[in-house]
Write an enzyme that holds these catalytic residues in place. Sequence first.
Site, PDB file in Angstrom:
ATOM      1  N   CYS A 190       5.363   0.219   7.215  1.00  0.00           N
ATOM      2  CA  CYS A 190       4.991   1.390   6.542  1.00  0.00           C
ATOM      3  C   CYS A 190       6.374   1.723   5.537  1.00  0.00           C
ATOM      4  CB  CYS A 190       4.752   2.513   7.385  1.00  0.00           C
ATOM      5  SG  CYS A 190       4.217   3.747   6.278  1.00  0.00           S
ATOM      6  N   LEU A 191       6.189   1.927   4.459  1.00  0.00           N
ATOM      7  CA  LEU A 191       7.238   2.214   3.413  1.00  0.00           C
ATOM      8  C   LEU A 191       7.690   3.797   4.091  1.00  0.00           C
ATOM      9  CD1 LEU A 191       5.640   1.409   0.013  1.00  0.00           C
ATOM     10  CD2 LEU A 191       7.678   0.601   1.122  1.00  0.00           C
TER      11      LEU A 191
ATOM     12  N   GLN B  22       2.636  10.036   1.162  1.00  0.00           N
ATOM     13  CA  GLN B  22       4.093   9.481   1.295  1.00  0.00           C
ATOM     14  C   GLN B  22       4.870   9.846  -0.086  1.00  0.00           C
ATOM     15  OE1 GLN B  22       2.310   5.289   1.942  1.00  0.00           O
ATOM     16  NE2 GLN B  22       4.094   5.367   3.197  1.00  0.00           N
TER      17      GLN B  22
ATOM     18  N   HIS C  11      -4.830   1.360   7.428  1.00  0.00           N
ATOM     19  CA  HIS C  11      -3.752   2.070   7.343  1.00  0.00           C
ATOM     20  C   HIS C  11      -3.386   3.087   6.472  1.00  0.00           C
ATOM     21  CE1 HIS C  11       0.953   1.437   8.011  1.00  0.00           C
ATOM     22  NE2 HIS C  11       0.969   2.235   6.595  1.00  0.00           N
ATOM     23  N   GLU C  12      -3.784   2.736   4.976  1.00  0.00           N
ATOM     24  CA  GLU C  12      -3.652   3.841   4.070  1.00  0.00           C
ATOM     25  C   GLU C  12      -4.574   5.128   4.321  1.00  0.00           C
ATOM     26  OE1 GLU C  12      -0.939   3.486   2.354  1.00  0.00           O
ATOM     27  OE2 GLU C  12      -0.675   1.418   2.875  1.00  0.00           O
TER      28      GLU C  12
ATOM     29  N   GLY D 126       0.964  -1.197   0.091  1.00  0.00           N
ATOM     30  CA  GLY D 126      -0.147   0.066  -0.062  1.00  0.00           C
ATOM     31  C   GLY D 126       0.870   1.273   0.258  1.00  0.00           C
TER      32      GLY D 126
ATOM     33  N   HIS E 215      -3.215   7.742   6.430  1.00  0.00           N
ATOM     34  CA  HIS E 215      -2.215   8.633   5.893  1.00  0.00           C
ATOM     35  C   HIS E 215      -2.816   9.773   5.377  1.00  0.00           C
ATOM     36  CE1 HIS E 215       1.519   6.438   6.084  1.00  0.00           C
ATOM     37  NE2 HIS E 215       1.338   5.429   5.924  1.00  0.00           N
TER      38      HIS E 215
HETATM   39  C1  QAP Z   1       0.892  -0.907   5.060  1.00  0.00           C
HETATM   40  O1  QAP Z   1       2.926  -1.015   4.171  1.00  0.00           O
HETATM   41  C2  QAP Z   1       0.651  -2.042   5.866  1.00  0.00           C
HETATM   42  O2  QAP Z   1       9.683  -1.563   6.714  1.00  0.00           O
HETATM   43  C3  QAP Z   1       1.675  -1.095   3.782  1.00  0.00           C
HETATM   44  O3  QAP Z   1      11.497  -1.839   5.224  1.00  0.00           O
HETATM   45  C4  QAP Z   1       1.606  -3.039   6.006  1.00  0.00           C
HETATM   46  O4  QAP Z   1       3.533  -1.670   2.228  1.00  0.00           O
HETATM   47  C5  QAP Z   1      -0.778  -2.492   6.108  1.00  0.00           C
HETATM   48  C6  QAP Z   1       7.661  -2.170   3.668  1.00  0.00           C
HETATM   49  C7  QAP Z   1       1.235  -4.211   6.658  1.00  0.00           C
HETATM   50  C8  QAP Z   1      -0.826  -3.642   6.664  1.00  0.00           C
HETATM   51  C9  QAP Z   1       0.006  -4.457   6.939  1.00  0.00           C
HETATM   52  C10 QAP Z   1       8.057  -1.800   4.948  1.00  0.00           C
HETATM   53  C11 QAP Z   1       8.844  -2.614   2.722  1.00  0.00           C
HETATM   54  C12 QAP Z   1       6.550  -1.964   3.121  1.00  0.00           C
HETATM   55  C13 QAP Z   1       9.314  -1.867   5.447  1.00  0.00           C
HETATM   56  C14 QAP Z   1       4.002  -1.780   3.382  1.00  0.00           C
HETATM   57  C15 QAP Z   1      10.432  -2.129   4.327  1.00  0.00           C
HETATM   58  C16 QAP Z   1      10.074  -2.296   3.206  1.00  0.00           C
HETATM   59  C17 QAP Z   1       5.257  -1.644   3.720  1.00  0.00           C
HETATM   60 CO    CO Z   2       2.079   3.477   5.684  1.00  0.00          CO
END
Ligand code: QAP
Ligand code: CO
Length: 200
Positions: free
Chosen positions: A126-127, A70, A168-169, A65, A172
């Site tokens: 989270c990215l 972001q 989550h999104e 996401g 943001h």
């Molecule tokens: C939100 O997050 C989410 O730390 C999206 O080093 C995540 O795509 C909602 C990511 C999990 C629910 C469950 C994170 C990539 C990606 C990092 C992501 C990283 C590389 C996060």
């Molecule tokens: Co995020």
Amino acid sequence: MNQELPPKENNFLENYELQGEILNILTYPAPILKQIATPVEVFDAGLITLCKNMLFTMYNAPGIGLAAPQVGISKRIFVMDIDFDREEVIGPTGEEHYQYSDLNPKVFINPKIYNQSGEILYEEGCLSVPGVYEKVKRSEAISIDYLDMWGTPQTLATEGLFSVCLQHENDHLDGIVFLDRLSLIKKNLLAKKFLKKRKK
Ligand code: QAP
Ligand code: CO
């Protein structure tokens, strides 16, 4: 409204050709991540390009996401795909690249969440806070009304990871990162750890 829309059939979302521009992902605590984003009012070719580049950036990261704030754009837009797979492959000339399968890209514009029910504890990342993961409490099931890239109203009823990711999104868009959903103690600890690691 709705000027200059590219034809729906030349849709990158359906023919799986992954192309676009990799946008710069801002990291915590960038000020724009704290702002309330503004609704999209104009559905034009520029919006479609932005959504496409956000998806490309998300797949490349890789992430499931990504919200417009972001990438430095304070608009009520996010993209999601919780289904795709990515595999590193070596091409005929020995170069490495990624092969994507099972793409299910989704674009959410001006979303409204309602009918929240139940409770779920899910480990989120989270990215914008790379390397940090923590369990967050959310609603287990939600409904969402939103517009797609073409401005067409859509409704979904979701549960589990899909529902968690939507919440989550959507956060943001209201200037909230998942760290804000933790106890102050946990938030401060993880934020401090993240900022310290990032300086190196
Ligand atoms: C939100 O997050 C989410 O730390 C999206 O080093 C995540 O795509 C909602 C990511 C999990 C629910 C469950 C994170 C990539 C990606 C990092 C992501 C990283 C590389 C996060
Ligand atoms: Co995020």
